[in-house]
Design an enzyme around this catalytic site. Structure first.
Site, PDB file in Angstrom:
ATOM      1  N   SER A  10     -17.684   3.843 -54.075  1.00  0.00           N
ATOM      2  CA  SER A  10     -17.906   2.579 -53.375  1.00  0.00           C
ATOM      3  C   SER A  10     -19.344   2.096 -53.507  1.00  0.00           C
ATOM      4  O   SER A  10     -19.590   0.908 -53.760  1.00  0.00           O
ATOM      5  CB  SER A  10     -17.515   2.720 -51.896  1.00  0.00           C
ATOM      6  OG  SER A  10     -18.254   3.768 -51.275  1.00  0.00           O
ATOM      7  N   TRP A  11     -20.321   3.004 -53.365  1.00  0.00           N
ATOM      8  CA  TRP A  11     -21.723   2.596 -53.402  1.00  0.00           C
ATOM      9  C   TRP A  11     -22.158   2.226 -54.805  1.00  0.00           C
ATOM     10  O   TRP A  11     -22.824   1.214 -55.023  1.00  0.00           O
ATOM     11  CB  TRP A  11     -22.588   3.694 -52.809  1.00  0.00           C
ATOM     12  CG  TRP A  11     -24.017   3.336 -52.494  1.00  0.00           C
ATOM     13  CD1 TRP A  11     -25.088   4.173 -52.580  1.00  0.00           C
ATOM     14  CD2 TRP A  11     -24.556   2.093 -52.011  1.00  0.00           C
ATOM     15  NE1 TRP A  11     -26.247   3.527 -52.195  1.00  0.00           N
ATOM     16  CE2 TRP A  11     -25.941   2.244 -51.839  1.00  0.00           C
ATOM     17  CE3 TRP A  11     -23.983   0.854 -51.722  1.00  0.00           C
ATOM     18  CZ2 TRP A  11     -26.779   1.222 -51.396  1.00  0.00           C
ATOM     19  CZ3 TRP A  11     -24.818  -0.177 -51.269  1.00  0.00           C
ATOM     20  CH2 TRP A  11     -26.197   0.019 -51.117  1.00  0.00           C
ATOM     21  N   SER A 135     -27.151   0.676 -45.343  1.00  0.00           N
ATOM     22  CA  SER A 135     -26.506  -0.170 -46.356  1.00  0.00           C
ATOM     23  C   SER A 135     -25.088   0.300 -46.669  1.00  0.00           C
ATOM     24  O   SER A 135     -24.897   1.105 -47.574  1.00  0.00           O
ATOM     25  CB  SER A 135     -27.335  -0.160 -47.638  1.00  0.00           C
ATOM     26  OG  SER A 135     -27.681   1.182 -48.002  1.00  0.00           O
ATOM     27  N   ALA A 137     -21.640   0.053 -48.420  1.00  0.00           N
ATOM     28  CA  ALA A 137     -21.187  -0.552 -49.678  1.00  0.00           C
ATOM     29  C   ALA A 137     -20.284  -1.749 -49.423  1.00  0.00           C
ATOM     30  O   ALA A 137     -20.373  -2.777 -50.117  1.00  0.00           O
ATOM     31  CB  ALA A 137     -20.452   0.494 -50.513  1.00  0.00           C
ATOM     32  N   LYS A 188     -29.663  12.251 -41.768  1.00  0.00           N
ATOM     33  CA  LYS A 188     -28.977  11.349 -40.827  1.00  0.00           C
ATOM     34  C   LYS A 188     -27.466  11.521 -40.924  1.00  0.00           C
ATOM     35  O   LYS A 188     -26.743  11.242 -39.956  1.00  0.00           O
ATOM     36  CB  LYS A 188     -29.387   9.897 -41.053  1.00  0.00           C
ATOM     37  CG  LYS A 188     -29.150   9.349 -42.460  1.00  0.00           C
ATOM     38  CD  LYS A 188     -27.792   8.751 -42.661  1.00  0.00           C
ATOM     39  CE  LYS A 188     -27.613   8.343 -44.113  1.00  0.00           C
ATOM     40  NZ  LYS A 188     -26.274   7.794 -44.393  1.00  0.00           N
ATOM     41  N   THR A 245     -25.211   4.519 -39.512  1.00  0.00           N
ATOM     42  CA  THR A 245     -24.281   5.583 -39.861  1.00  0.00           C
ATOM     43  C   THR A 245     -23.614   6.190 -38.633  1.00  0.00           C
ATOM     44  O   THR A 245     -22.479   6.649 -38.704  1.00  0.00           O
ATOM     45  CB  THR A 245     -25.009   6.694 -40.660  1.00  0.00           C
ATOM     46  OG1 THR A 245     -25.817   6.091 -41.666  1.00  0.00           O
ATOM     47  CG2 THR A 245     -24.022   7.621 -41.336  1.00  0.00           C
ATOM     48  N   SER A 251     -18.776   4.287 -41.844  1.00  0.00           N
ATOM     49  CA  SER A 251     -19.410   5.580 -42.127  1.00  0.00           C
ATOM     50  C   SER A 251     -18.371   6.681 -42.254  1.00  0.00           C
ATOM     51  O   SER A 251     -17.685   7.036 -41.298  1.00  0.00           O
ATOM     52  CB  SER A 251     -20.393   5.932 -40.996  1.00  0.00           C
ATOM     53  OG  SER A 251     -20.785   7.287 -41.088  1.00  0.00           O
ATOM     54  N   VAL A 276     -16.037  11.549 -50.336  1.00  0.00           N
ATOM     55  CA  VAL A 276     -16.962  12.657 -50.129  1.00  0.00           C
ATOM     56  C   VAL A 276     -17.705  12.453 -48.808  1.00  0.00           C
ATOM     57  O   VAL A 276     -18.278  11.392 -48.566  1.00  0.00           O
ATOM     58  CB  VAL A 276     -17.969  12.756 -51.288  1.00  0.00           C
ATOM     59  CG1 VAL A 276     -19.010  13.828 -50.999  1.00  0.00           C
ATOM     60  CG2 VAL A 276     -17.242  13.070 -52.594  1.00  0.00           C
TER      61      VAL A 276
END
Length: 338
Positions: A10-11, A135, A137, A188, A245, A251, A276
């Site tokens: 996704s990112w 950020s 995605a 984080k 997050t 998240s 993941v």
């Protein structure tokens, strides 16, 4: 300019879409061949970024060597546990003038290395930068205003990446404290997992606020011990990334934590999230690193026991609440004044 993106999750896909809108030529690679074929055929990453058009100046390549051929920037968007293997596969094909940008957030198990350190180990003559911050995605791909930080040991490299990535909807700041930026981005995820567990247990906003506030304290404690600047953790890659997050259902770490708090096993939770969950591996490496260098990280320690020793999450919360009394401001002041 040609930019190569390694990792079509996704990112990686969101960054490909972002950069393609600046008229760069974007090549993208992933070990999942069917995913690459789907991108080229349908102009969409249905599995990881459904509903987002991938413009025609994004081309997917099965051969990693062809993917990076002639590019000026190589973007590492694979999961943190895959960064070393991808670096190994790039040996002999990377040119010295190609700049790496790491999007991966994690600390490697066994070596305790940050992602930029792994890249530098394999390509010591190449410039390396990190892009981090709050950020998702899903939002970046839809041009929802987002702010991140570009970090490198060299301010010139950080500013170069800033210029390449910045858009009217994607604002990029710079910071040369690459240790702090990477530690914040990695650890984080541990706190987000813990916040999710809290949500899954049915606890409220008070509990989450405590986890986030004390979480940033132990992130900073580890970062400073590793050579980071304490003020970095008050920025985008610290408290900024932590807020987004810990509070958003985008998240995957928080979602997995919720499932674990509801009684699912780690395996069941990751299977249901279907992506993941970086915080799981990072919890292991960070806990072991904290034990090795003698940094107190109570939230990380209790989450490690939940994830890897089968501890009941409710008992873990009790352990945190019943710890010895502490001063708050003195600890923060000590880190700032070091």
């Amino acid at each position: 300019m040609k930019i190569s993106i390694l990792g079509a999750g996704s990112w990686g896909s969101a960054i490909a879409v972002l950069l393609s809108k600046k008229s760069y030529d974007i090549s993208i690679w992933d070990r999942n061949i069917s995913l690459l074929e789907e991108i080229n055929r349908t102009r969409e990453n249905i599995r990881y970024l459904p509903g987002v058009l991938m413009p025609t100046n994004i081309k997917a390549f099965e051969d990693i060597g062809k993917c990076i051929e002639g590019c000026e920037i190589i973007v590492m968007a694979v999961p943190s546990h895959a960064v070393r293997q991808v670096c190994i596969s790039l040996k002999g094909v990377v040119k010295k003038d190609q700049t790496f940008v790491s999007l991966a957030k994690g600390i490697e198990n066994a070596t305790f290395k940050r992602m930029s350190e792994i890249i530098e180990e394999h390509f010591p003559e190449n410039n390396v930068a990190v892009l981090s911050g709050p950020s998702h995605a899903e939002e970046v791909s839809k041009d929802i205003p987002t702010t991140v930080v570009s970090s490198s040991k060299s301010i010139q490299v950080a500013e170069y990446i800033q210029d390449v990535f910045i858009t009217p909807k994607f604002r990029v700041y710079t910071n040369t404290d690459i240790i702090g930026v990477e530690v914040g981005g990695a650890v984080k995820n541990i706190i987000a997992l813990a916040a999710g567990v809290s949500d899954g247990l049915g606890y409220g906003d008070n509990t989450k606020a405590a986890l986030m506030t004390r979480g940033i304290a132990e992130i900073a404690r580890l970062g400073v011990a590793l050579g980071a600047q304490p003020l970095t953790f008050a920025g985008l890659s610290g408290i900024g990334d932590l807020i987004v997050t810990c509070t958003s259902m985008h998240s995957r770490n928080r979602r997995a934590g919720i499932l674990i708090g509801q009684g699912k096993t780690v395996e069941e939770a990751t299977s249901e999230v279907k992506m993941v969950v970086e915080g799981i591996n990072t919890t292991k490496s960070t806990y072991e690193l904290s034990q090795k260098i003698g940094v107190e990280m109570p939230i990380t320690t209790e989450l490690y026991k939940v994830l890897f020793e089968g501890k009941n999450p409710k008992y873990a919360v009790s352990e945190l609440m019943l710890r010895d009394k502490k001063h708050e401001i003195e600890e923060v002041a000590q880190m700032v004044l070091k």
